[in-house]
Design a protein around this motif. Structure first.
Motif, PDB file in Angstrom:
ATOM      1  N   SER A 178       2.085   9.924  -8.039  1.00  0.00           N
ATOM      2  CA  SER A 178       0.118   9.766  -6.529  1.00  0.00           C
ATOM      3  C   SER A 178       0.971   9.863  -5.216  1.00  0.00           C
ATOM      4  CB  SER A 178      -0.065   8.494  -6.753  1.00  0.00           C
ATOM      5  OG  SER A 178       0.347   7.070  -7.229  1.00  0.00           O
ATOM      6  N   GLY A 179       2.792   9.445  -4.793  1.00  0.00           N
ATOM      7  CA  GLY A 179       3.377   9.717  -3.547  1.00  0.00           C
ATOM      8  C   GLY A 179       2.894  11.039  -2.906  1.00  0.00           C
ATOM      9  N   LYS A 180       2.923  10.466  -1.088  1.00  0.00           N
ATOM     10  CA  LYS A 180       2.378  11.709  -0.735  1.00  0.00           C
ATOM     11  C   LYS A 180       4.067  12.878  -0.239  1.00  0.00           C
ATOM     12  CE  LYS A 180      -0.068   8.849   2.625  1.00  0.00           C
ATOM     13  NZ  LYS A 180      -0.352   8.465   3.969  1.00  0.00           N
ATOM     14  N   ASN A 181       4.944  12.442  -0.949  1.00  0.00           N
ATOM     15  CA  ASN A 181       6.138  13.017  -0.339  1.00  0.00           C
ATOM     16  C   ASN A 181       7.126  13.108  -1.617  1.00  0.00           C
ATOM     17  OD1 ASN A 181       5.644  13.986   2.409  1.00  0.00           O
ATOM     18  ND2 ASN A 181       5.566  11.689   2.199  1.00  0.00           N
ATOM     19  N   VAL A 182       6.423  13.186  -3.111  1.00  0.00           N
ATOM     20  CA  VAL A 182       7.201  13.366  -4.672  1.00  0.00           C
ATOM     21  C   VAL A 182       8.395  14.023  -4.327  1.00  0.00           C
ATOM     22  CG1 VAL A 182       6.828  13.696  -6.974  1.00  0.00           C
ATOM     23  CG2 VAL A 182       4.632  13.106  -5.633  1.00  0.00           C
ATOM     24  N   LYS A 183       8.559  15.435  -3.992  1.00  0.00           N
ATOM     25  CA  LYS A 183       9.826  16.112  -3.753  1.00  0.00           C
ATOM     26  C   LYS A 183      10.988  14.972  -2.754  1.00  0.00           C
ATOM     27  CE  LYS A 183       8.129  20.394  -4.896  1.00  0.00           C
ATOM     28  NZ  LYS A 183       7.567  21.521  -5.556  1.00  0.00           N
ATOM     29  N   GLU A 184       9.912  14.980  -1.890  1.00  0.00           N
ATOM     30  CA  GLU A 184      11.368  14.611  -0.753  1.00  0.00           C
ATOM     31  C   GLU A 184      11.934  12.940  -1.741  1.00  0.00           C
ATOM     32  OE1 GLU A 184      13.240  15.238   1.408  1.00  0.00           O
ATOM     33  OE2 GLU A 184      12.480  17.323   1.634  1.00  0.00           O
TER      34      GLU A 184
ATOM     35  N   ASP B 117       0.679  -1.449  -0.225  1.00  0.00           N
ATOM     36  CA  ASP B 117      -0.166  -0.242  -0.042  1.00  0.00           C
ATOM     37  C   ASP B 117       1.334   1.561   0.400  1.00  0.00           C
ATOM     38  OD1 ASP B 117      -0.593  -0.816   3.715  1.00  0.00           O
ATOM     39  OD2 ASP B 117       0.519   0.268   2.865  1.00  0.00           O
ATOM     40  N   GLY B 118       0.079   2.478   0.076  1.00  0.00           N
ATOM     41  CA  GLY B 118       0.986   3.643  -0.248  1.00  0.00           C
ATOM     42  C   GLY B 118      -0.649   4.580  -0.014  1.00  0.00           C
ATOM     43  N   GLY B 119       0.495   5.732   0.090  1.00  0.00           N
ATOM     44  CA  GLY B 119       0.473   7.417  -0.235  1.00  0.00           C
ATOM     45  C   GLY B 119      -0.975   6.966  -1.456  1.00  0.00           C
ATOM     46  N   ASN B 120      -2.006   7.944  -1.866  1.00  0.00           N
ATOM     47  CA  ASN B 120      -3.130   8.625  -2.832  1.00  0.00           C
ATOM     48  C   ASN B 120      -3.166   9.692  -2.905  1.00  0.00           C
ATOM     49  OD1 ASN B 120      -3.961   5.701  -3.884  1.00  0.00           O
ATOM     50  ND2 ASN B 120      -4.770   6.349  -1.392  1.00  0.00           N
ATOM     51  N   GLY B 121      -3.101  10.880  -4.604  1.00  0.00           N
ATOM     52  CA  GLY B 121      -2.449  11.827  -4.243  1.00  0.00           C
ATOM     53  C   GLY B 121      -1.103  12.174  -4.893  1.00  0.00           C
ATOM     54  N   GLY B 122      -1.335  13.224  -4.987  1.00  0.00           N
ATOM     55  CA  GLY B 122      -0.023  13.808  -5.330  1.00  0.00           C
ATOM     56  C   GLY B 122       1.083  15.109  -4.785  1.00  0.00           C
ATOM     57  N   SER B 123       0.474  15.419  -3.770  1.00  0.00           N
ATOM     58  CA  SER B 123       0.783  16.424  -3.346  1.00  0.00           C
ATOM     59  C   SER B 123       2.105  15.688  -2.591  1.00  0.00           C
ATOM     60  CB  SER B 123       0.038  16.878  -2.320  1.00  0.00           C
ATOM     61  OG  SER B 123      -0.024  16.522  -0.537  1.00  0.00           O
ATOM     62  N   ASP B 124       3.271  16.972  -1.759  1.00  0.00           N
ATOM     63  CA  ASP B 124       4.053  16.652  -1.575  1.00  0.00           C
ATOM     64  C   ASP B 124       3.540  16.951   0.578  1.00  0.00           C
ATOM     65  OD1 ASP B 124       5.905  18.253  -4.135  1.00  0.00           O
ATOM     66  OD2 ASP B 124       6.538  15.664  -3.032  1.00  0.00           O
ATOM     67  N   SER B 125       2.883  17.197   0.668  1.00  0.00           N
ATOM     68  CA  SER B 125       2.532  17.748   1.891  1.00  0.00           C
ATOM     69  C   SER B 125       3.274  16.034   2.691  1.00  0.00           C
ATOM     70  CB  SER B 125       1.341  17.181   2.429  1.00  0.00           C
ATOM     71  OG  SER B 125       0.437  16.007   2.203  1.00  0.00           O
TER      72      SER B 125
ATOM     73  N   ASN C 179      -3.264   3.648 -10.626  1.00  0.00           N
ATOM     74  CA  ASN C 179      -2.828   4.982 -10.181  1.00  0.00           C
ATOM     75  C   ASN C 179      -3.652   5.106  -8.403  1.00  0.00           C
ATOM     76  OD1 ASN C 179      -1.033   6.716 -10.441  1.00  0.00           O
ATOM     77  ND2 ASN C 179      -2.852   8.839 -10.597  1.00  0.00           N
ATOM     78  N   SER C 180      -3.752   3.607  -7.551  1.00  0.00           N
ATOM     79  CA  SER C 180      -3.867   3.333  -6.704  1.00  0.00           C
ATOM     80  C   SER C 180      -3.031   2.922  -5.832  1.00  0.00           C
ATOM     81  CB  SER C 180      -5.092   3.951  -6.371  1.00  0.00           C
ATOM     82  OG  SER C 180      -5.074   2.593  -6.554  1.00  0.00           O
ATOM     83  N   GLY C 181      -2.659   3.645  -4.205  1.00  0.00           N
ATOM     84  CA  GLY C 181      -2.024   2.441  -3.182  1.00  0.00           C
ATOM     85  C   GLY C 181      -0.828   2.621  -3.345  1.00  0.00           C
ATOM     86  N   LEU C 182       0.236   3.314  -4.219  1.00  0.00           N
ATOM     87  CA  LEU C 182       1.268   3.540  -4.232  1.00  0.00           C
ATOM     88  C   LEU C 182       1.673   4.042  -3.000  1.00  0.00           C
ATOM     89  CD1 LEU C 182       1.381   3.980  -7.980  1.00  0.00           C
ATOM     90  CD2 LEU C 182       2.513   2.556  -7.227  1.00  0.00           C
ATOM     91  N   LEU C 183       3.409   3.489  -3.241  1.00  0.00           N
ATOM     92  CA  LEU C 183       4.806   3.931  -1.977  1.00  0.00           C
ATOM     93  C   LEU C 183       5.010   5.295  -3.044  1.00  0.00           C
ATOM     94  CD1 LEU C 183       5.475   0.859  -0.087  1.00  0.00           C
ATOM     95  CD2 LEU C 183       3.770   2.343   0.503  1.00  0.00           C
ATOM     96  N   ASP C 184       6.004   6.036  -1.678  1.00  0.00           N
ATOM     97  CA  ASP C 184       6.833   6.845  -2.694  1.00  0.00           C
ATOM     98  C   ASP C 184       7.538   6.707  -3.212  1.00  0.00           C
ATOM     99  OD1 ASP C 184       5.308   9.358  -0.703  1.00  0.00           O
ATOM    100  OD2 ASP C 184       6.568   8.541   0.936  1.00  0.00           O
ATOM    101  N   VAL C 185       8.271   5.749  -3.052  1.00  0.00           N
ATOM    102  CA  VAL C 185       9.366   5.351  -3.946  1.00  0.00           C
ATOM    103  C   VAL C 185       9.335   3.850  -3.943  1.00  0.00           C
ATOM    104  CG1 VAL C 185      12.029   3.991  -4.134  1.00  0.00           C
ATOM    105  CG2 VAL C 185      11.399   6.317  -2.618  1.00  0.00           C
TER     106      VAL C 185
END
Length: 441
Positions: free
Chosen positions: A328-334, A31-39, A100-106
């Motif tokens: 779609s990871g939660k922390n794309v830039k990081e 599982d992983g983050g949904n949505g493309g924000s860097d929050s 395009n869901s359930g993906l981790l940051d890496v």
């Protein structure tokens, strides 16, 4: 969940050194983050947690790289999710990418799957060629190209490659009356995989009781095919495994070794296979650098220093991985920053020193971490130069999107049957039926 696989007559292929086959240590995050924000996905201390989906023992944590990065970046926490086998990992990853869901940051992607991901899922992944600090010249050109789309988008940064050697037990070779010095051992089979089988017959004639020459038929055919320029696909994308004489020759040579009792009746990376390492049941194994980690992880303490590495009959490659950053990871830039650091030459060299994962950054080949590298299992032997030369000798090979399915059919539904009394023809027919059925799904 296993994703459906479509027939690929003209599937996109990429030029590469060689593909990973079925049965390799592999896995995927669930599982992983949904949505493309860097929050920030923070803990109670306000840290950003970067989630990493890996397969098998990639060694980042074991080499202390997570701890080092967290020390350099006090507001970052690395959390990994690992599954053992790629046959479980990749279908789940492909499903997550497709939806395009359930993906981790890496997310790690194995080389056997990179062609399909690059051709069909690139829009779900960040273009790492545009990430700050990324310089394509730091990677082997063919490694960089493996994860690059036709329009120039690079969806993953390479970690390791798998230049092929043969690892062997010096004590068992001595007991069987064979040389034990790596240079002399390499001469026994130089230039011809058939010579390796001949050495196996010599081993069997004086073998220590209860031992086999090699670990498995799957490992042998994987190594042979890893040294061929064309394997399962041609450069136009046609599936050619049934008509490619190199594939049939490799299959028949492996079946012959199986019929002669030179290989165990084992499937690699299964618990029963693992136990044969611990119990010293075989003398030699097709051995990219990462295999030393597998050997170490399954050996008893007294096996340390009893292994050695010799040049393979022909140059080839077995292995290699990429790290991707889903949009779609939660922390794309990081995540991009972390992947850039983790795949830099300095970190690749450290990883090889600890985990024997051979770098895809050629600048590391002259670093002391590589030139002077030893391994607990191989004692004081300098193994880095052997693998560096193997990497240079490996052919550029076409990788197709369903390489892993084809290899798994040839091994798990093919050559393994030759160890159970089936003829080479019966084993081949079984493999072809299995492969074609899966390609048509």
């Amino acid at each position: 969940m296993r994703a459906r696989i479509r027939t690929a007559r003209k599937a996109m292929v990429v030029a590469a050194v060689a593909s990973l086959g079925a049965g390799l240590l592999a896995g995927c995050a669930d599982d992983g983050g949904n949505g493309g924000s860097d929050s920030s996905d923070g803990d109670s201390g306000g840290k950003t947690t970067i989630s990493v989906g890996l397969f098998g023992t990639m060694g980042f944590k074991e080499a202390g790289l997570y701890a080092e990065y967290e020390k350099l970046n006090p507001k970052i926490k690395i959390e990994q999710n690992v599954v053992e086998r790629n046959e479980n990992y990749y279908p789940a990853l492909l499903n997550h990418l497709t939806t395009n869901s359930g993906l981790l940051d890496v997310q790690a992607v194995e080389v056997a799957n990179i062609a399909e991901v690059t051709a069909t899922q690139a829009d779900k992944l960040e273009d790492m060629s545009k990430a700050p600090g990324v310089d394509k010249s730091k990677w082997l050109p063919w490694k960089w190209q493996q994860a690059t789309t036709k329009d120039g988008k690079t969806i993953g940064l390479g970690t390791d490659v798998g230049p092929m050697a043969i690892c062997y037990r010096t004590d068992l070779f001595k007991q069987a009356g064979l040389p034990s010095d790596p240079a002399e051992v390499g001469k026994l089979w130089a230039g011809d995989w058939a010579k390796l089988v001949d050495v196996g017959e010599r081993y069997k004639s004086k073998a220590p009781k209860g031992t086999f020459f090699m670990d498995s038929p799957g490992g042998l055919i994987q190594a042979i095919l890893g040294s061929e320029k064309e394997k399962f696909y041609d450069s136009s994308g046609e599936v050619i495994y049934k008509t490619n004489p190199a594939v049939k020759a490799a299959f028949d040579l492996t079946a012959d070794a199986a019929k002669k009792g030179l290989v165990q009746s084992q499937t690699q990376f299964q618990p029963s296979w693992n136990s044969t390492i611990a119990n010293n049941k075989f003398a030699a194994i097709a051995c990219p650098p990462w295999m030393l980690g597998t050997i170490k992880g399954n050996s008893k303490p007294d096996a340390a220093g009893k292994w050695a590495v010799a040049v393979a009959p022909k140059g080839g490659n077995w292995g290699g991985t990429f790290l991707t950053v889903p949009k779609s990871g939660k922390n794309v830039k990081e995540a991009q920053k972390f992947v850039t650091w983790l795949t830099a030459p300095e970190q690749q060299a450290k990883l090889f020193k600890v985990q024997a994962s051979f770098p895809s950054a050629p600048s590391t080949y002259t670093m002391p971490e590589v030139t002077g590298a030893t391994n607990e299992m191989t004692g004081d032997q300098k193994i880095g130069p052997i693998f560096a030369e193997a990497a240079k000798a490996a052919p550029v090979q076409v990788i197709g999107p369903k390489d892993q399915i084809i290899m798994q059919g040839l091994t798990d539904n093919g050559v393994i049957l030759a160890t159970k009394g089936k003829s080479a023809k019966e084993a081949w027919d079984s493999a072809v039926k299995t492969i074609d059925n899966k390609l048509d799904q």
